[in-house]
Design a protein around this motif. Structure first.
Motif, PDB file in Angstrom:
ATOM      1  N   LEU A 194      31.827  40.791  35.419  1.00  0.00           N
ATOM      2  CA  LEU A 194      32.783  39.873  34.812  1.00  0.00           C
ATOM      3  C   LEU A 194      32.753  38.547  35.583  1.00  0.00           C
ATOM      4  CD1 LEU A 194      35.164  39.610  32.801  1.00  0.00           C
ATOM      5  CD2 LEU A 194      36.643  40.374  34.675  1.00  0.00           C
ATOM      6  N   SER A 195      32.758  38.688  36.902  1.00  0.00           N
ATOM      7  CA  SER A 195      32.609  37.535  37.791  1.00  0.00           C
ATOM      8  C   SER A 195      31.654  37.997  38.895  1.00  0.00           C
ATOM      9  CB  SER A 195      33.981  37.124  38.322  1.00  0.00           C
ATOM     10  OG  SER A 195      33.825  36.145  39.313  1.00  0.00           O
ATOM     11  N   HIS A 196      32.093  37.994  40.130  1.00  0.00           N
ATOM     12  CA  HIS A 196      31.295  38.585  41.200  1.00  0.00           C
ATOM     13  C   HIS A 196      32.230  39.449  42.025  1.00  0.00           C
ATOM     14  CE1 HIS A 196      33.182  35.434  43.617  1.00  0.00           C
ATOM     15  NE2 HIS A 196      32.762  34.559  42.732  1.00  0.00           N
ATOM     16  N   PRO A 197      31.685  40.374  42.804  1.00  0.00           N
ATOM     17  CA  PRO A 197      32.573  41.261  43.556  1.00  0.00           C
ATOM     18  C   PRO A 197      33.469  40.487  44.519  1.00  0.00           C
ATOM     19  CG  PRO A 197      30.304  42.051  43.652  1.00  0.00           C
ATOM     20  CD  PRO A 197      30.266  40.686  43.034  1.00  0.00           C
TER      21      PRO A 197
ATOM     22  N   THR B 148      26.976  33.798  45.333  1.00  0.00           N
ATOM     23  CA  THR B 148      27.910  33.824  46.455  1.00  0.00           C
ATOM     24  C   THR B 148      27.142  33.838  47.771  1.00  0.00           C
ATOM     25  OG1 THR B 148      27.952  36.239  46.447  1.00  0.00           O
ATOM     26  CG2 THR B 148      29.613  35.124  45.124  1.00  0.00           C
ATOM     27  N   ASP B 149      27.788  33.378  48.827  1.00  0.00           N
ATOM     28  CA  ASP B 149      27.164  33.401  50.155  1.00  0.00           C
ATOM     29  C   ASP B 149      26.723  34.813  50.528  1.00  0.00           C
ATOM     30  OD1 ASP B 149      29.851  34.160  50.239  1.00  0.00           O
ATOM     31  OD2 ASP B 149      30.428  32.668  51.728  1.00  0.00           O
TER      32      ASP B 149
ATOM     33  N   ALA C 207      12.189  24.697  43.712  1.00  0.00           N
ATOM     34  CA  ALA C 207      13.527  25.127  43.267  1.00  0.00           C
ATOM     35  C   ALA C 207      14.475  25.087  44.454  1.00  0.00           C
ATOM     36  CB  ALA C 207      13.472  26.539  42.691  1.00  0.00           C
ATOM     37  N   ILE C 208      15.770  25.147  44.130  1.00  0.00           N
ATOM     38  CA  ILE C 208      16.801  25.152  45.178  1.00  0.00           C
ATOM     39  C   ILE C 208      17.738  26.331  44.943  1.00  0.00           C
ATOM     40  CG2 ILE C 208      18.848  23.921  46.031  1.00  0.00           C
ATOM     41  CD1 ILE C 208      17.343  21.322  45.612  1.00  0.00           C
ATOM     42  N   GLY C 209      18.084  27.031  46.027  1.00  0.00           N
ATOM     43  CA  GLY C 209      19.076  28.107  45.960  1.00  0.00           C
ATOM     44  C   GLY C 209      20.307  27.721  46.757  1.00  0.00           C
ATOM     45  N   ILE C 210      21.478  28.141  46.258  1.00  0.00           N
ATOM     46  CA  ILE C 210      22.733  27.862  46.970  1.00  0.00           C
ATOM     47  C   ILE C 210      23.483  29.168  47.160  1.00  0.00           C
ATOM     48  CG2 ILE C 210      24.847  26.496  47.029  1.00  0.00           C
ATOM     49  CD1 ILE C 210      23.826  24.916  44.608  1.00  0.00           C
ATOM     50  N   GLY C 211      23.790  29.493  48.395  1.00  0.00           N
ATOM     51  CA  GLY C 211      24.711  30.593  48.686  1.00  0.00           C
ATOM     52  C   GLY C 211      26.030  29.957  49.085  1.00  0.00           C
ATOM     53  N   SER C 212      27.049  30.147  48.259  1.00  0.00           N
ATOM     54  CA  SER C 212      28.265  29.344  48.438  1.00  0.00           C
ATOM     55  C   SER C 212      29.534  30.170  48.630  1.00  0.00           C
ATOM     56  CB  SER C 212      28.458  28.464  47.192  1.00  0.00           C
ATOM     57  OG  SER C 212      29.644  27.710  47.289  1.00  0.00           O
ATOM     58  N   PHE C 213      30.509  29.537  49.273  1.00  0.00           N
ATOM     59  CA  PHE C 213      31.867  30.098  49.253  1.00  0.00           C
ATOM     60  C   PHE C 213      32.368  30.031  47.808  1.00  0.00           C
ATOM     61  CE2 PHE C 213      34.656  26.333  48.850  1.00  0.00           C
ATOM     62  CZ  PHE C 213      33.796  25.299  49.167  1.00  0.00           C
ATOM     63  N   GLY C 214      33.377  30.774  47.486  1.00  0.00           N
ATOM     64  CA  GLY C 214      33.805  30.846  46.092  1.00  0.00           C
ATOM     65  C   GLY C 214      35.303  30.780  45.957  1.00  0.00           C
TER      66      GLY C 214
ATOM     67  N   THR D 173      31.821  26.113  32.399  1.00  0.00           N
ATOM     68  CA  THR D 173      31.917  25.728  33.812  1.00  0.00           C
ATOM     69  C   THR D 173      30.954  26.547  34.677  1.00  0.00           C
ATOM     70  OG1 THR D 173      33.834  27.193  34.028  1.00  0.00           O
ATOM     71  CG2 THR D 173      34.284  24.843  33.717  1.00  0.00           C
ATOM     72  N   TYR D 174      29.827  26.951  34.085  1.00  0.00           N
ATOM     73  CA  TYR D 174      28.784  27.672  34.842  1.00  0.00           C
ATOM     74  C   TYR D 174      28.322  26.830  36.033  1.00  0.00           C
ATOM     75  CZ  TYR D 174      24.186  29.746  35.777  1.00  0.00           C
ATOM     76  OH  TYR D 174      23.096  30.327  36.367  1.00  0.00           O
ATOM     77  N   GLY D 175      28.218  27.493  37.190  1.00  0.00           N
ATOM     78  CA  GLY D 175      27.740  26.762  38.374  1.00  0.00           C
ATOM     79  C   GLY D 175      28.827  26.002  39.108  1.00  0.00           C
ATOM     80  N   TYR D 176      30.083  26.227  38.706  1.00  0.00           N
ATOM     81  CA  TYR D 176      31.212  25.557  39.372  1.00  0.00           C
ATOM     82  C   TYR D 176      31.801  26.450  40.474  1.00  0.00           C
ATOM     83  CZ  TYR D 176      32.106  21.863  35.814  1.00  0.00           C
ATOM     84  OH  TYR D 176      32.050  20.783  34.975  1.00  0.00           O
ATOM     85  N   ILE D 177      32.360  25.815  41.479  1.00  0.00           N
ATOM     86  CA  ILE D 177      33.316  26.488  42.362  1.00  0.00           C
ATOM     87  C   ILE D 177      34.643  26.415  41.608  1.00  0.00           C
ATOM     88  CG2 ILE D 177      34.586  26.304  44.536  1.00  0.00           C
ATOM     89  CD1 ILE D 177      32.037  25.158  45.796  1.00  0.00           C
ATOM     90  N   THR D 178      35.351  27.522  41.473  1.00  0.00           N
ATOM     91  CA  THR D 178      36.517  27.542  40.569  1.00  0.00           C
ATOM     92  C   THR D 178      37.861  27.485  41.300  1.00  0.00           C
ATOM     93  OG1 THR D 178      36.423  29.950  40.383  1.00  0.00           O
ATOM     94  CG2 THR D 178      35.179  28.673  38.760  1.00  0.00           C
ATOM     95  N   THR D 179      38.505  28.638  41.463  1.00  0.00           N
ATOM     96  CA  THR D 179      39.899  28.624  41.949  1.00  0.00           C
ATOM     97  C   THR D 179      40.005  28.686  43.465  1.00  0.00           C
ATOM     98  OG1 THR D 179      39.880  31.025  41.634  1.00  0.00           O
ATOM     99  CG2 THR D 179      40.887  29.687  39.891  1.00  0.00           C
ATOM    100  N   THR D 180      39.133  28.017  44.154  1.00  0.00           N
ATOM    101  CA  THR D 180      39.131  28.134  45.612  1.00  0.00           C
ATOM    102  C   THR D 180      40.408  27.590  46.251  1.00  0.00           C
ATOM    103  OG1 THR D 180      37.901  27.601  47.621  1.00  0.00           O
ATOM    104  CG2 THR D 180      37.967  25.903  45.927  1.00  0.00           C
TER     105      THR D 180
END
Ligand code: ADP
Ligand code: ZN
Length: 297
Positions: free
Chosen positions: A151-154, A107-108, A57-64, A74-81
């Protein structure tokens, strides 16, 4: 056959990809600059395709911000960055399709929190937060044993804190809120306010007293809201070693003995701590996420 996991630390400046299973077993690490989504995600896919052993498996800790709602189109998307070119980028889905393994995105800061829970200073805890103070301010963590989603993430970095424009005329640099916590206390805010990069400000500069006050105000709000058993605080700005003791002192004073529960009440040194995984926190957190990808339903 042993399980091997891929981890991606997806930052606004650089990507770090690695494979491994735990802090003592991370190999084949690669890092490259974050450019366009197609080039950057393409390099990520190439790296994992070139691994000789199959990944579980692969995990991603990402900027948002990220879309982490499994029911969303749009699950798994980077959105309003605000990162140019990355708005509405399908990230997890593209990787999953290209590499044909389960991919878990978070999130990262949630990823880093998970890494600390598994291998660092949050072992055995079920409610804690992880705040990072760098180019921006981000916060994540766990409540009752689960990484915090909703709702989203903190967006803990964007809480509003008291700002006295007489004492500190700097208006703040958050594009959305001006003088929220991030706007007042992230690395670039320190640089703009004092006219020099934070790493060049001496330990006894008054910048650090103000910074400690702002970070403590933000932390106290989060402590009152979530009642974390521990607070982990990291990021480039915390490399100024005079800062953390002042943050602890300010938190203690601002709480006013209102929460009579140790270690918050009597030992802020063990309550507010630096992360244990250091430079590897991001990629190890992503590997920890990958391990969750296969344990989740
Ligand atoms: P990012 O947020 O991009 O992941 P970092 O967590 O490394 O990056 O934070 C970068 C920020 O930390 C910059 O604003 C930089 O000026 C600041 N910084 C780097 N080194 C130090 C230091 N020794 N003391 C204080 N601030 C620092
Ligand atoms: Zn903000």
């Amino acid at each position: 056959m042993r399980s091997l996991y891929g981890g991606i630390e997806a930052g606004g400046t650089k990507f770090v990809c690695a494979v491994g299973t735990c802090p003592d077993d991370v190999s084949a690490e690669v890092r490259f600059a974050t450019t366009t989504p197609s080039e950057t995600i393409g390099r990520t896919i190439d790296f994992f395709r070139e691994r000789p052993e199959p990944l579980t498996a692969i995990g991603i800790g990402s900027f948002g911000p990220l879309d982490l709602n499994p029911d969303s189109p749009t699950y798994g998307y980077i959105t309003t960055t605000t990162k140019t070119g990355w708005t509405n980028t399908n990230f997890a889905g593209v990787l999953q399709e290209a590499l044909n393994v389960p991919v878990l995105l978070d999130t990262d800061v949630n990823a880093a929190a998970l890494g600390e829970h598994k291998w660092g200073v949050a072992q055995g805890l079920d409610t804690f937060i992880y705040l990072t103070v760098g180019t921006g301010i981000g916060g994540g963590g766990m409540v009752n044993g689960h990484l915090i989603h909703g709702l989203s993430h903190p967006e803990m970095g964007h809480v509003y804190i008291p700002h006295d424009p007489v004492r500190d005329p700097y208006p703040g640099c958050c594009l959305y809120h001006g003088d929220c916590l991030e706007g007042l206390a992230c690395g670039p805010a320190i640089e703009e306010r004092w006219g020099q990069p934070p790493e060049t400000l001496p330990a006894d500069h008054s910048a650090w007293r103000l910074e400690a006050r702002y970070l403590a105000l933000g932390l106290v709000n989060i402590i009152f809201a979530l009642s974390p058993q521990r607070v982990i605080i990291g990021g480039g700005v915390l490399q100024q070693e005079s800062l953390l003791p002042m943050v602890r002192k300010n938190v203690h004073e601002l709480i006013h003995d209102f929460v009579p529960v140790p270690p918050l009440s009597n030992d802020t040194d063990s309550y507010i701590v630096l992360p244990a995984l250091g430079q590897k926190a991001g990629v190890l957190g992503a590997i920890a996420l990958a391990q969750q990808a296969i344990s989740l339903p």
